[in-house]
Motif scaffolding. Structure first.
Motif, short mmCIF file in Angstrom:
data_model
loop_
_atom_site.label_atom_id
_atom_site.label_comp_id
_atom_site.label_asym_id
_atom_site.label_seq_id
_atom_site.Cartn_x
_atom_site.Cartn_y
_atom_site.Cartn_z
N ASP A 68 1.38 6.85 -3.07
CA ASP A 68 1.80 8.20 -3.46
C ASP A 68 3.13 8.61 -2.84
N PHE A 69 3.62 7.89 -1.86
CA PHE A 69 4.87 8.17 -1.15
C PHE A 69 4.89 9.57 -0.55
N VAL A 70 3.72 10.06 -0.20
CA VAL A 70 3.57 11.29 0.57
C VAL A 70 2.69 10.98 1.77
N SER A 71 1.46 10.54 1.51
CA SER A 71 0.56 10.19 2.61
C SER A 71 0.56 8.69 2.90
N HIS A 72 1.14 7.91 2.00
CA HIS A 72 1.22 6.46 2.18
C HIS A 72 2.58 6.00 1.66
N VAL A 73 3.40 5.51 2.57
CA VAL A 73 4.76 5.07 2.26
C VAL A 73 4.91 3.63 2.72
N ALA A 74 5.54 2.79 1.89
CA ALA A 74 5.77 1.41 2.30
C ALA A 74 7.13 0.95 1.80
N LEU A 75 7.78 0.18 2.66
CA LEU A 75 9.09 -0.39 2.36
C LEU A 75 9.02 -1.91 2.44
N LEU A 76 9.81 -2.55 1.61
CA LEU A 76 9.89 -4.00 1.55
C LEU A 76 11.28 -4.43 1.99
N ALA A 77 11.36 -5.46 2.82
CA ALA A 77 12.65 -6.05 3.20
C ALA A 77 12.83 -7.30 2.35
N VAL A 78 13.96 -7.37 1.65
CA VAL A 78 14.22 -8.45 0.70
C VAL A 78 15.55 -9.12 1.05
N VAL A 79 15.54 -10.46 1.13
CA VAL A 79 16.77 -11.21 1.39
C VAL A 79 17.06 -12.13 0.21
N PRO A 80 18.35 -12.35 -0.07
CA PRO A 80 18.69 -13.30 -1.13
C PRO A 80 18.49 -14.73 -0.62
N THR A 81 17.97 -15.59 -1.49
CA THR A 81 17.81 -17.02 -1.17
C THR A 81 18.35 -17.81 -2.36
N ASP A 82 18.44 -19.11 -2.19
CA ASP A 82 18.89 -19.97 -3.29
C ASP A 82 17.98 -19.85 -4.50
N GLY A 83 16.70 -19.59 -4.27
CA GLY A 83 15.74 -19.47 -5.37
C GLY A 83 15.55 -18.06 -5.87
N GLY A 84 16.39 -17.13 -5.46
CA GLY A 84 16.24 -15.72 -5.84
C GLY A 84 15.88 -14.88 -4.65
N ASP A 85 15.66 -13.61 -4.89
CA ASP A 85 15.32 -12.69 -3.80
C ASP A 85 13.92 -12.98 -3.27
N ARG A 86 13.77 -12.85 -1.95
CA ARG A 86 12.47 -13.09 -1.31
C ARG A 86 12.11 -11.92 -0.41
N ALA A 87 10.90 -11.40 -0.59
CA ALA A 87 10.38 -10.38 0.30
C ALA A 87 10.00 -11.04 1.62
N VAL A 88 10.56 -10.55 2.72
CA VAL A 88 10.33 -11.18 4.02
C VAL A 88 9.70 -10.24 5.04
N GLY A 89 9.56 -8.97 4.68
CA GLY A 89 8.96 -8.03 5.61
C GLY A 89 8.44 -6.79 4.89
N VAL A 90 7.43 -6.18 5.48
CA VAL A 90 6.86 -4.95 4.96
C VAL A 90 6.65 -4.00 6.13
N GLY A 91 6.99 -2.75 5.90
CA GLY A 91 6.69 -1.70 6.86
C GLY A 91 6.03 -0.56 6.11
N ARG A 92 5.04 0.05 6.72
CA ARG A 92 4.36 1.14 6.04
C ARG A 92 3.83 2.14 7.05
N PHE A 93 3.63 3.37 6.55
CA PHE A 93 2.87 4.33 7.33
C PHE A 93 1.90 5.05 6.43
N ILE A 94 0.79 5.43 7.04
CA ILE A 94 -0.27 6.16 6.36
C ILE A 94 -0.58 7.38 7.21
N VAL A 95 -0.44 8.56 6.62
CA VAL A 95 -0.70 9.79 7.35
C VAL A 95 -2.19 9.86 7.68
#
Length: 177
Positions: A68-95
């Protein structure tokens, strides 16, 4: 504000000079989370979930990506690789206590990309979003042996309080000035 947060996007540079994109997690990131879990070592999985975990159920994937991006927010860290973008990290908070303005925070970075500043950057963006949502603190449960996570918290610039009991620490991070 929730609609704006669904479009959250920031460009950062890792400690090794590579670019990383920090963006809001989306419904279509389920496969990225499945692949990310597969790339975690047993130790990293245990540090994050406090138990062995080999897969994420459909219900867990829905919970982790359809926010809902009010009580639960999450972000993804994405890096470019030879095979395309890769998600390498997640951060989140839950109220967890809206009256106090308190949220549980959690960070995960795949083993190959640990030590490059991804967790620190995810936490900084989450803290900025949390302040915008009028949160006053983050709380985190951390295994006492998870030195890397303690280092991220200590480098955050936030006031850190830690209590330890039976090998597990409860960390409080003040989001105020």
């Amino acid at each position: 504000m929730a609609d704006d947060l669904r479009d959250y996007l920031a460009h950062e540079t890792l400690l090794d000079g590579r670019p990383v994109v920090i963006r809001a997690i989306r419904r279509d990131d389920k496969d990225a989370l499945v692949q990310g879990l597969r790339r975690l070592s047993e130790r990293s999985v245990y540090n994050r979930f406090f138990a062995p975990k080999q897969r994420l159920s459909a219900a867990e994937l829905e919970y982790l990506t359809e926010l809902d991006f009010v009580s639960h927010v999450a972000l993804l860290a994405v890096v470019p690789t030879d095979g395309g973008d890769r998600a390498v990290g997640v951060g989140r908070f839950i109220v967890v206590d809206p009256e106090v303005g308190s949220a549980e925070v959690a960070l995960t970075v795949d083993d190959e990309h640990q030590g490059l500043g991804i967790g620190t950057r995810l936490l900084a963006h989450l803290a900025a979003i949390g302040r915008g949502l009028e949160l006053t603190e983050f709380r985190a449960a951390v295994l006492g042996s998870n030195r890397q996570m303690f280092d991220v918290f200590e480098r955050s610039g936030l006031r850190v309080e830690r209590t330890v009991s039976r090998g597990e620490a409860t960390v409080r991070l003040a989001l105020g000035p």
